[in-house]
Write an enzyme that holds these catalytic residues in place. Sequence first.
Site, PDB file in Angstrom:
ATOM      1  N   LYS A  27       4.050  17.300  -2.998  1.00 33.76           N
ATOM      2  CA  LYS A  27       2.964  18.268  -2.781  1.00 33.76           C
ATOM      3  C   LYS A  27       3.519  19.664  -2.500  1.00 33.76           C
ATOM      4  CE  LYS A  27      -0.701  15.824  -3.582  1.00 33.76           C
ATOM      5  NZ  LYS A  27      -1.363  16.022  -4.886  1.00 33.76           N
ATOM      6  N   GLY A  44     -10.606   8.326 -10.496  1.00 31.79           N
ATOM      7  CA  GLY A  44     -10.197   8.117  -9.112  1.00 31.79           C
ATOM      8  C   GLY A  44     -11.275   8.468  -8.096  1.00 31.79           C
ATOM      9  N   GLN A  45     -10.872   8.429  -6.810  1.00 30.56           N
ATOM     10  CA  GLN A  45     -11.840   8.664  -5.724  1.00 30.56           C
ATOM     11  C   GLN A  45     -12.485  10.044  -5.867  1.00 30.56           C
ATOM     12  OE1 GLN A  45     -10.315   9.085  -1.713  1.00 30.56           O
ATOM     13  NE2 GLN A  45     -12.311   8.738  -0.792  1.00 30.56           N
ATOM     14  N   GLY A 102      -7.119  12.213 -14.318  1.00 28.50           N
ATOM     15  CA  GLY A 102      -7.293  11.261 -13.200  1.00 28.50           C
ATOM     16  C   GLY A 102      -8.759  11.142 -12.808  1.00 28.50           C
ATOM     17  N   ASP A 108      -8.412   9.803 -18.222  1.00 26.55           N
ATOM     18  CA  ASP A 108      -7.653   8.924 -17.320  1.00 26.55           C
ATOM     19  C   ASP A 108      -6.922   7.921 -18.196  1.00 26.55           C
ATOM     20  OD1 ASP A 108      -6.939   7.014 -15.091  1.00 26.55           O
ATOM     21  OD2 ASP A 108      -8.342   8.233 -13.949  1.00 26.55           O
ATOM     22  N   TYR A 154       5.492  11.685  -1.150  1.00 24.14           N
ATOM     23  CA  TYR A 154       4.226  12.351  -1.487  1.00 24.14           C
ATOM     24  C   TYR A 154       4.244  13.803  -1.005  1.00 24.14           C
ATOM     25  CZ  TYR A 154      -0.927  12.922  -1.490  1.00 24.14           C
ATOM     26  OH  TYR A 154      -2.223  13.343  -1.701  1.00 24.14           O
TER      27      TYR A 154
HETATM   28  P1  NAD Z   1      -6.947   8.163  -6.856  1.00 19.17           P
HETATM   29  O1  NAD Z   1      -5.715   7.367  -6.616  1.00 19.17           O
HETATM   30  O2  NAD Z   1      -8.250   7.655  -6.379  1.00 19.17           O
HETATM   31  O3  NAD Z   1      -7.084   8.466  -8.416  1.00 19.17           O
HETATM   32  C1  NAD Z   1      -6.003   8.864  -9.206  1.00 19.17           C
HETATM   33  C2  NAD Z   1      -6.364   8.606 -10.670  1.00 19.17           C
HETATM   34  O4  NAD Z   1      -5.242   8.993 -11.472  1.00 19.17           O
HETATM   35  C3  NAD Z   1      -6.663   7.131 -10.967  1.00 19.17           C
HETATM   36  O5  NAD Z   1      -7.908   7.001 -11.607  1.00 19.17           O
HETATM   37  C4  NAD Z   1      -5.509   6.722 -11.900  1.00 19.17           C
HETATM   38  O6  NAD Z   1      -5.905   5.791 -12.915  1.00 19.17           O
HETATM   39  C5  NAD Z   1      -5.125   8.051 -12.522  1.00 19.17           C
HETATM   40  N1  NAD Z   1      -3.753   8.026 -13.039  1.00 19.17           N
HETATM   41  C6  NAD Z   1      -2.662   7.407 -12.505  1.00 19.17           C
HETATM   42  N2  NAD Z   1      -1.601   7.591 -13.313  1.00 19.17           N
HETATM   43  C7  NAD Z   1      -2.030   8.318 -14.370  1.00 19.17           C
HETATM   44  C8  NAD Z   1      -1.404   8.828 -15.536  1.00 19.17           C
HETATM   45  N3  NAD Z   1      -0.094   8.606 -15.803  1.00 19.17           N
HETATM   46  N4  NAD Z   1      -2.144   9.547 -16.418  1.00 19.17           N
HETATM   47  C9  NAD Z   1      -3.452   9.776 -16.175  1.00 19.17           C
HETATM   48  N5  NAD Z   1      -4.116   9.312 -15.090  1.00 19.17           N
HETATM   49  C10 NAD Z   1      -3.398   8.602 -14.199  1.00 19.17           C
HETATM   50  O7  NAD Z   1      -6.664   9.637  -6.275  1.00 19.17           O
HETATM   51  P2  NAD Z   1      -7.709  10.684  -5.658  1.00 19.17           P
HETATM   52  O8  NAD Z   1      -7.944  10.323  -4.249  1.00 19.17           O
HETATM   53  O9  NAD Z   1      -8.847  10.881  -6.572  1.00 19.17           O
HETATM   54  O10 NAD Z   1      -6.763  11.985  -5.618  1.00 19.17           O
HETATM   55  C11 NAD Z   1      -6.763  12.974  -6.621  1.00 19.17           C
HETATM   56  C12 NAD Z   1      -5.849  14.112  -6.185  1.00 19.17           C
HETATM   57  O11 NAD Z   1      -6.265  14.602  -4.900  1.00 19.17           O
HETATM   58  C13 NAD Z   1      -4.366  13.722  -6.018  1.00 19.17           C
HETATM   59  O12 NAD Z   1      -3.559  14.814  -6.386  1.00 19.17           O
HETATM   60  C14 NAD Z   1      -4.250  13.484  -4.533  1.00 19.17           C
HETATM   61  O13 NAD Z   1      -2.932  13.670  -4.088  1.00 19.17           O
HETATM   62  C15 NAD Z   1      -5.175  14.556  -3.991  1.00 19.17           C
HETATM   63  N6  NAD Z   1      -5.632  14.265  -2.629  1.00 19.17           N
HETATM   64  C16 NAD Z   1      -6.477  13.231  -2.370  1.00 19.17           C
HETATM   65  C17 NAD Z   1      -6.886  12.976  -1.075  1.00 19.17           C
HETATM   66  C18 NAD Z   1      -7.826  11.841  -0.735  1.00 19.17           C
HETATM   67  O14 NAD Z   1      -8.078  11.595   0.453  1.00 19.17           O
HETATM   68  N7  NAD Z   1      -8.392  11.168  -1.704  1.00 19.17           N
HETATM   69  C19 NAD Z   1      -6.419  13.795  -0.023  1.00 19.17           C
HETATM   70  C20 NAD Z   1      -5.531  14.826  -0.317  1.00 19.17           C
HETATM   71  C21 NAD Z   1      -5.163  15.071  -1.634  1.00 19.17           C
END
Ligand code: NAD
Length: 309
Positions: free
Chosen positions: A142, A11-12, A8, A34, A138
């Site tokens: 988790k 992502g962010q 992933g 990804d 979600y």
């Molecule tokens: P995001 O949605 O920005 O990025 C997720 C990435 O996963 C994307 O680039 C997407 O293309 C990729 N993805 C989706 N399906 C996929 C698959 N089948 N195979 C491979 N890649 C795939 O998420 P994020 O904010 O970067 O979050 C990353 C982790 O951190 C997650 O587990 C999320 O629950 C956790 N998290 C994030 C936050 C936040 O505020 N950003 C807060 C708490 C927890």
Amino acid sequence: MKKILVTGAMGQIGSELVSTLRKQYGASNVVGSDLWQKDAEDGPFEMVDVTDEKAIYEAAKKHNVDTIMHLAALLSAKAEAAPRLAWDLNMGGLMNALEVARELDLQFFTPSSIGAFGPTTPKQKTPQETIMRPTTMYGVNKVAGELLCDYYYYRYGVDTRGVRYPGLISYVTPPGGGTTDYAVEIYYEAVKNKQYTSYIAAGTYMDMMYMPDALNAIIQLMEADPDKLVHRNAYNISAISAAPEDFAEAIRKHIPAFKLAYEVDSVRQQIAESWPDHLDSTAAAEEWGFKAAYDIDRVTADMLGKLQE
Ligand code: NAD
């Protein structure tokens, strides 16, 4: 020296984590992966769908990694719109990545979330160990994910570690459909239009954190002495407990004309109300030295400065 596979990675979190890890451990030692790729990267990258265990295994084996940082997931608001997909991706992907870590004897990190808590959890100074009865898909994913990571540690000795992230604020990659996304959007709109309409109601407190603190936490936790880790999956970490009006007040110190309006989205508001106001991160501080550097004023100055550049 570590060699890390990040799932992933577009992502962010992943987009900034990969570049931070590459600075720390060398570009060739951090493999991004990804379903898609934005630009040609300055280090190795593999197309990996985490619902395909073989694809994760092959990428890990090809690059001879010793660590998986598993980020691929569907976030809270999107998961509420597609619960079945969320289960398959969030649980199936995690199980696949854990299996690869077990087979290849890899260190393992995956983030949990404040979303793992629910309406019956104490809202203030939420303890490390407390009631966890989330009411969102979600959150269910988790909690189950935390337990699964603990299981792989106790049953197979996989070195699993995790944190419960609050809402993350950053300016590099837009957030992926979470409930706390407003705390990023508000800065973009402040710079562009000097106003923002919040989908979260006034007085709704949630934990938030600036991305540099979130990334430091991963590195610190993964380098921590395993003998000191009691809780492992997953540590409460927090930096800022804030409601929309707190961000507005901080923004007005730089943009006095900034206006905040409200148009509450019932789905995301309900999710927000089921989450704690403020986590107690004592266990993370005691067991591996977690300490956030950014409060709301420092985040605001940095975000507005970066977005105005
Ligand atoms: P995001 O949605 O920005 O990025 C997720 C990435 O996963 C994307 O680039 C997407 O293309 C990729 N993805 C989706 N399906 C996929 C698959 N089948 N195979 C491979 N890649 C795939 O998420 P994020 O904010 O970067 O979050 C990353 C982790 O951190 C997650 O587990 C999320 O629950 C956790 N998290 C994030 C936050 C936040 O505020 N950003 C807060 C708490 C927890």
